[in-house]
Design a protein around this motif. Structure first.
Motif, short mmCIF file in Angstrom:
data_model
loop_
_atom_site.label_atom_id
_atom_site.label_comp_id
_atom_site.label_asym_id
_atom_site.label_seq_id
_atom_site.Cartn_x
_atom_site.Cartn_y
_atom_site.Cartn_z
N LYS A 146 -24.51 -5.97 25.61
CA LYS A 146 -23.10 -5.92 26.04
C LYS A 146 -22.27 -5.58 24.80
O LYS A 146 -21.77 -6.46 24.10
N PRO A 147 -22.15 -4.29 24.49
CA PRO A 147 -21.64 -3.89 23.17
C PRO A 147 -20.19 -4.27 22.90
O PRO A 147 -19.81 -4.43 21.73
N ALA A 148 -19.37 -4.42 23.94
CA ALA A 148 -17.96 -4.72 23.70
C ALA A 148 -17.69 -6.21 23.52
O ALA A 148 -16.56 -6.61 23.22
N ALA A 149 -18.70 -7.05 23.68
CA ALA A 149 -18.46 -8.49 23.72
C ALA A 149 -18.02 -9.08 22.38
O ALA A 149 -17.16 -9.96 22.34
N VAL A 150 -18.63 -8.62 21.31
CA VAL A 150 -18.31 -9.15 19.98
C VAL A 150 -17.94 -7.94 19.10
O VAL A 150 -18.83 -7.20 18.66
N PRO A 151 -16.65 -7.71 18.88
CA PRO A 151 -16.23 -6.49 18.18
C PRO A 151 -16.86 -6.31 16.81
O PRO A 151 -17.09 -5.18 16.36
N GLN A 152 -17.17 -7.42 16.14
CA GLN A 152 -17.75 -7.32 14.79
C GLN A 152 -19.24 -6.99 14.81
O GLN A 152 -19.83 -6.74 13.75
N GLN A 164 -22.58 -4.70 16.38
CA GLN A 164 -22.89 -3.44 17.05
C GLN A 164 -23.14 -3.68 18.53
O GLN A 164 -22.66 -2.96 19.39
N THR A 165 -23.89 -4.73 18.81
CA THR A 165 -24.08 -5.15 20.19
C THR A 165 -24.62 -6.58 20.20
O THR A 165 -25.07 -7.09 19.16
N VAL A 166 -24.55 -7.22 21.37
CA VAL A 166 -25.14 -8.55 21.57
C VAL A 166 -25.83 -8.55 22.92
O VAL A 166 -25.59 -7.65 23.75
N GLY A 167 -26.65 -9.55 23.16
CA GLY A 167 -27.33 -9.61 24.45
C GLY A 167 -28.50 -10.54 24.42
O GLY A 167 -28.57 -11.45 23.58
N LEU A 168 -29.43 -10.29 25.33
CA LEU A 168 -30.60 -11.15 25.40
C LEU A 168 -31.76 -10.41 26.04
O LEU A 168 -31.57 -9.34 26.64
N GLU A 169 -32.93 -11.03 25.91
CA GLU A 169 -34.16 -10.43 26.45
C GLU A 169 -34.99 -11.51 27.12
O GLU A 169 -35.13 -12.61 26.56
N ILE A 170 -35.51 -11.20 28.29
CA ILE A 170 -36.41 -12.14 28.96
C ILE A 170 -37.67 -11.40 29.40
O ILE A 170 -37.64 -10.19 29.66
N THR A 171 -38.76 -12.16 29.53
CA THR A 171 -39.99 -11.65 30.13
C THR A 171 -40.39 -12.60 31.25
O THR A 171 -40.38 -13.82 31.07
N ARG A 172 -40.67 -12.03 32.41
CA ARG A 172 -41.11 -12.83 33.55
C ARG A 172 -42.38 -12.23 34.13
O ARG A 172 -42.51 -11.02 34.24
#
Ligand SMILES: Nc1nc2c(c(=O)[nH]1)N=C([C@H](O)[C@@H](O)CO)CN2
Length: 116
Positions: free
Chosen positions: A98-104, A106-114
């Motif tokens: 979600k690149p716009a979430a934290v302006p400082q 480049q991007t933030v987010g998460l990863e899952i494996t199911r």
């Protein structure tokens, strides 16, 4: 086990914890890896025996565009369950950014494996 993947799938949707995030769409980018045995599809050169990355992309886009959740966690759990239910795979890894979430950043987010 082989991997069918989708890289940097761009979807715009309403998502977020804060009130201002409920007013306009934001960009999400998905990397998706699906574990499957590709040998039957390859042997018979038959798309009906393959995990169709175009169909998976369509489902992820449709679900994400219609979704109205706050957390990325909720969305990726829903998507993992949907992909495991609808496609012949053993496991799925979804990384969402979600690149716009934290302006400082480049991007933030998460990863899952199911797994199935
Ligand atoms: N682990 C998470 N942390 C945060 C999320 C999230 O979905 N998962 N969301 C937010 C806000 O909506 C953010 O995107 C806006 O600044 C904050 N942290």
């Amino acid at each position: 086990m082989d991997t069918v993947y989708i890289s940097q799938l761009h979807v715009e949707t309403i998502i977020g914890v804060y009130d201002f995030e409920k007013e306009s769409k934001q960009s999400l980018f998905f990397d998706i890896e699906m574990k499957t045995d590709i040998s039957a599809a390859a042997r018979q050169d038959d798309i009906t025996l393959a995990v169709d990355y175009a169909k998976v992309s369509e489902r992820v886009i449709a679900h994400t565009e219609a979704s109205r959740v706050e957390l990325l966690e909720t969305l990726v759990e829903q998507l993992a369950a949907l992909i495991l239910q609808e496609f012949a795979i053993e496991a799925v890894t979804i990384r969402v950014s979600k690149p716009a979430a934290v302006p400082q950043a480049q991007t933030v987010g998460l990863e899952i494996t199911r797994n199935r």
